[in-house]
Write a protein that holds these residues in place. Structure first.
Motif, PDB file in Angstrom:
ATOM      1  N   ARG A  97       0.812  -1.214   0.000  1.00 50.20           N
ATOM      2  CA  ARG A  97       0.000   0.000   0.000  1.00 50.20           C
ATOM      3  C   ARG A  97       0.853   1.276   0.000  1.00 50.20           C
ATOM      4  O   ARG A  97       0.338   2.374  -0.187  1.00 50.20           O
ATOM      5  N   LEU A  98       2.148   1.146   0.223  1.00 48.24           N
ATOM      6  CA  LEU A  98       3.022   2.326   0.244  1.00 48.24           C
ATOM      7  C   LEU A  98       3.322   2.805  -1.170  1.00 48.24           C
ATOM      8  O   LEU A  98       3.463   2.009  -2.088  1.00 48.24           O
ATOM      9  N   HIS A  99       3.431   4.134  -1.317  1.00 51.74           N
ATOM     10  CA  HIS A  99       3.764   4.724  -2.617  1.00 51.74           C
ATOM     11  C   HIS A  99       5.268   4.855  -2.777  1.00 51.74           C
ATOM     12  O   HIS A  99       5.987   5.179  -1.823  1.00 51.74           O
ATOM     13  N   HIS A 138       8.431   6.818   4.216  1.00 51.25           N
ATOM     14  CA  HIS A 138       7.576   6.319   3.137  1.00 51.25           C
ATOM     15  C   HIS A 138       6.340   7.195   2.986  1.00 51.25           C
ATOM     16  O   HIS A 138       5.857   7.787   3.958  1.00 51.25           O
ATOM     17  N   THR A 139       5.841   7.267   1.767  1.00 49.80           N
ATOM     18  CA  THR A 139       4.650   8.047   1.483  1.00 49.80           C
ATOM     19  C   THR A 139       3.414   7.184   1.676  1.00 49.80           C
ATOM     20  O   THR A 139       3.284   6.109   1.082  1.00 49.80           O
ATOM     21  N   VAL A 140       2.510   7.662   2.538  1.00 48.12           N
ATOM     22  CA  VAL A 140       1.284   6.926   2.836  1.00 48.12           C
ATOM     23  C   VAL A 140       0.163   7.443   1.946  1.00 48.12           C
ATOM     24  O   VAL A 140       0.003   8.661   1.800  1.00 48.12           O
ATOM     25  N   PRO A 141      -0.631   6.581   1.310  1.00 47.66           N
ATOM     26  CA  PRO A 141      -1.740   7.018   0.466  1.00 47.66           C
ATOM     27  C   PRO A 141      -2.716   7.890   1.255  1.00 47.66           C
ATOM     28  O   PRO A 141      -2.909   7.694   2.458  1.00 47.66           O
ATOM     29  N   GLU A 142      -3.316   8.840   0.569  1.00 47.41           N
ATOM     30  CA  GLU A 142      -4.287   9.736   1.204  1.00 47.41           C
ATOM     31  C   GLU A 142      -5.424   8.947   1.843  1.00 47.41           C
ATOM     32  O   GLU A 142      -5.869   9.251   2.949  1.00 47.41           O
ATOM     33  N   SER A 143      -5.872   7.895   1.135  1.00 45.15           N
ATOM     34  CA  SER A 143      -7.004   7.120   1.645  1.00 45.15           C
ATOM     35  C   SER A 143      -6.686   6.386   2.932  1.00 45.15           C
ATOM     36  O   SER A 143      -7.579   5.986   3.676  1.00 45.15           O
ATOM     37  N   ALA A 144      -5.395   6.213   3.224  1.00 44.09           N
ATOM     38  CA  ALA A 144      -4.997   5.475   4.414  1.00 44.09           C
ATOM     39  C   ALA A 144      -4.691   6.364   5.600  1.00 44.09           C
ATOM     40  O   ALA A 144      -4.435   5.880   6.700  1.00 44.09           O
ATOM     41  N   ARG A 145      -4.697   7.704   5.398  1.00 43.47           N
ATOM     42  CA  ARG A 145      -4.317   8.613   6.484  1.00 43.47           C
ATOM     43  C   ARG A 145      -5.450   8.826   7.485  1.00 43.47           C
ATOM     44  O   ARG A 145      -5.221   9.136   8.639  1.00 43.47           O
ATOM     45  N   PRO A 157      -3.719  -3.259  -5.456  1.00 48.33           N
ATOM     46  CA  PRO A 157      -3.561  -2.710  -6.791  1.00 48.33           C
ATOM     47  C   PRO A 157      -3.744  -3.800  -7.821  1.00 48.33           C
ATOM     48  O   PRO A 157      -3.287  -4.920  -7.630  1.00 48.33           O
TER      49      PRO A 157
END
Length: 590
Positions: free
Chosen positions: A323-325, A362-369, A582
């Motif tokens: 799920r990480l970008h 790591h960049t966390v998806p907006e939907s997961a914040r 994905p």
């Protein structure tokens, strides 16, 4: 005249008669009579011994009393024999008998197991005979035993006399009444009798031949009934007719009380049949296989020094790596926050997590914040229930997949399909190729399709490595061409029938569900019995494992049949994977 089906290869050496010593018989005054054996009888006994057994019973005090055979005993004494053959009931030579010319049974069904049981144990039920005018000895009752005994190589049959004045009408009425009075043992009664025979000292081979079953089946029965837990599972569902196959399946779970209980409960339900029990067994096998794979994966991770955590140990910030970008699974192996957590969705492996994505860059998806709101206890419980339902559904889906693919494999391997089934396979192949409705162009040569096709064709690991050689490894018999062509089509459909097909929650995927339902209808038209979860897809209903369906269950031996379902229409390609992952080429819809 009855149709007598016989089987070649019956052994012709019957078991020897029991014997008694001449001295023991002669010691009882009533056995030695003042009779003279004929010269021919005396010479025959001197040269060959006594061939016809003496009919002897035990009287009070266990004294052997001859009922028939006084002259043979006198001849044996004169010939100086030490022992003579005896029988505890009257017997007559088969060659002296004549079968009834108008036996009521059109087909005596002289099966190989029946003949073998006669050869090993002899005939236990007397035939009923009558002396006709002219001296003919006619078998009025027991014609099947008569023909079976001849093929088994027996020389004698136990007999009893029919009424001498019994007219022809009475003979036919006797055929009716004796048939009505007979009642076969139920499967449970047969199993109990075999187990009791084993307890009494009978060898496995003897039991198997007497009952007309395989030795491995007798061994399975004895093992189940000798094991306290397995026997309890069987007796707890005493109304269910346990097959040897299902008894053997129980032994697989001898050390798994929960699995045993689940199978026994399925067998104990009202109107339980082989299909519902087979379905329960398939689910428990799937659970076991997943546990074993997960255990092996964990051992592999531990050997590599990887950190393993329970989901409850992780903070809310933890996230699966997929799920990480901006970071791949391979790249994340160097992250200090990587831990491995059991993958409840699949149930057979662990997946990599990052314990603190923000901390490790790591960049966390907006939907997961998230919005920062705290979930109530009821919301958390609802989520847990939903996850449990998904986990159960995934297990059932995987179990159904294994059963379905085995059925397809058996269909493909079949060498003598009915003509209407062969025509149905050709029709489905033509629909797929000519109408372009089954995703052939997109999915035929993909790796997952190749793996499924190799399994359908029964190829070895080495043979499965090169798709270009598949045709060379398959049977060259042109009559199997429809099965082989259908195998390629089936592999495509199975590759696309992924887990998302059964979901009706927020992860529903109609672009997968609809064509999968059509595929299941094709299989059903060919004779496959849908499992409960497959039936829910066909009915376009949410899957409820507890819901009773009369049609929901599998058959372990469904005969293929022709159907009327044609190929299914192509659905729009809307890539989205199951469980919110994905989409990849393998997860994309048909």
């Amino acid at each position: 005249m009855a149709n007598v089906k016989t089987h070649a290869g019956a052994q012709t050496a019957p078991a020897p008669w029991p014997t008694l010593t001449v001295a023991e018989l002669a010691a009882h005054p009533g056995n030695l009579r003042d009779v003279e054996p004929s010269v021919d009888l005396l010479n025959d006994v001197k040269g060959n011994g006594v061939q016809e057994p003496l009919y002897v019973v035990r009287t009070h005090g266990d004294v052997p009393q001859i009922i028939d055979g006084f002259r043979r005993l006198t001849a044996a004494v004169a010939a100086g024999l030490e022992t003579v053959p005896v029988t505890p009931r009257p017997v007559i030579r088969i060659e002296a008998l004549t079968p009834h010319p108008k036996n009521a049974r059109e087909d005596l069904d002289i099966s190989a197991p029946f003949v073998e049981s006669l050869r090993v144990e002899g005939c236990r039920i007397p035939v009923k005979i009558q002396r006709l005018d002219g001296g003919t000895l006619q078998v009025n009752d027991g014609n099947r035993r008569f023909h079976g005994a001849k093929e088994a190589g027996l020389t004698h049959l136990p007999y009893e006399w029919d009424d001498e004045d019994r007219d022809a009408a009475g003979q036919f009425l006797d055929m009716i009444t004796t048939a009505q009075h007979r009642k076969s043992l139920t499967p449970a009664e047969m199993n109990q009798a075999m187990f009791s025979a084993a307890e009494a000292g009978a060898q496995v081979g003897r039991i198997a031949k007497a009952a007309g079953v395989r030795q491995k089946d007798v061994k399975t029965l004895v093992r189940v009934r000798s094991d306290e837990k397995l026997s309890a599972a069987v007796t707890g569902a005493s109304s269910y007719a346990w097959s040897f196959e299902h008894l053997a399946a129980l032994t697989e779970f001898a050390d798994d009380p929960e699995a045993l209980d689940a199978i026994a409960q399925a067998a104990a339900e009202d109107r339980a049949d082989a299909r519902s029990v087979e379905w329960a067994i398939a689910i428990e096998r799937t659970k076991r296989d997943k546990r074993n794979k997960a255990k092996a994966h964990r051992a592999e991770l531990e050997a590599a020094g990887q950190k393993i955590r329970d989901a409850e140990e992780l903070s809310e910030r933890a996230m699966p790596v997929w799920r990480l970008h901006g970071v791949s699974t391979e790249e994340h192996t160097e992250c200090k926050g990587q831990v491995w957590v059991f993958d409840e969705r699949r149930g057979d492996r662990y997946e990599p997590y990052c314990s603190a994505p923000g901390l490790y860059g790591h960049t966390v998806p907006e939907s997961a914040r998230g919005s920062g709101s705290t979930k109530t206890a009821a919301e958390k419980e609802a989520e847990r229930a939903a996850r449990a339902a998904v986990k159960k559904g995934n297990i059932d889906w995987d179990a159904a997949e294994s059963v379905r693919r085995k059925w397809i494999t058996d269909l493909i391997k079949s060498r003598n399909l009915p003509k209407n089934t062969t025509n149905a396979l050709i029709r489905h192949v033509n629909e797929a190729l000519l109408s372009g409705t089954w995703g052939i162009c997109d999915d035929l040569n993909k790796e997952p399709t190749t793996e499924i096709l190799a399994a359908f064709l029964g190829l070895s690991t080495q043979q499965a490595k090169d798709r270009s050689g598949f045709a060379g490894h398959t049977a060259k018999d042109p009559r199997r061409a429809p099965q082989l062509q259908f195998a390629a089509i089936a592999a495509v459909r199975e590759k696309c029938a992924n887990r998302s097909a059964w979901r009706t929650d927020d992860q529903h995927a109609p672009w997968t569900r609809k064509p999968t339902a059509r595929w299941f209808k094709v299989l059903e038209s060919l004779g496959y019995s849908l499992t409960p979860i497959e039936q829910s897809v066909v009915d376009d209903e949410p899957y409820d494992p507890a819901k009773k369906r009369e049609r929901a269950a599998i058959t372990s031996g469904s005969e293929p049949k022709a159907g009327d379902e044609s190929g299914d229409a192509q659905e729009p390609n809307e890539p989205e994977s199951e469980d919110g992952e994905p989409a990849s080429d393998d997860d994309a819809a048909i």
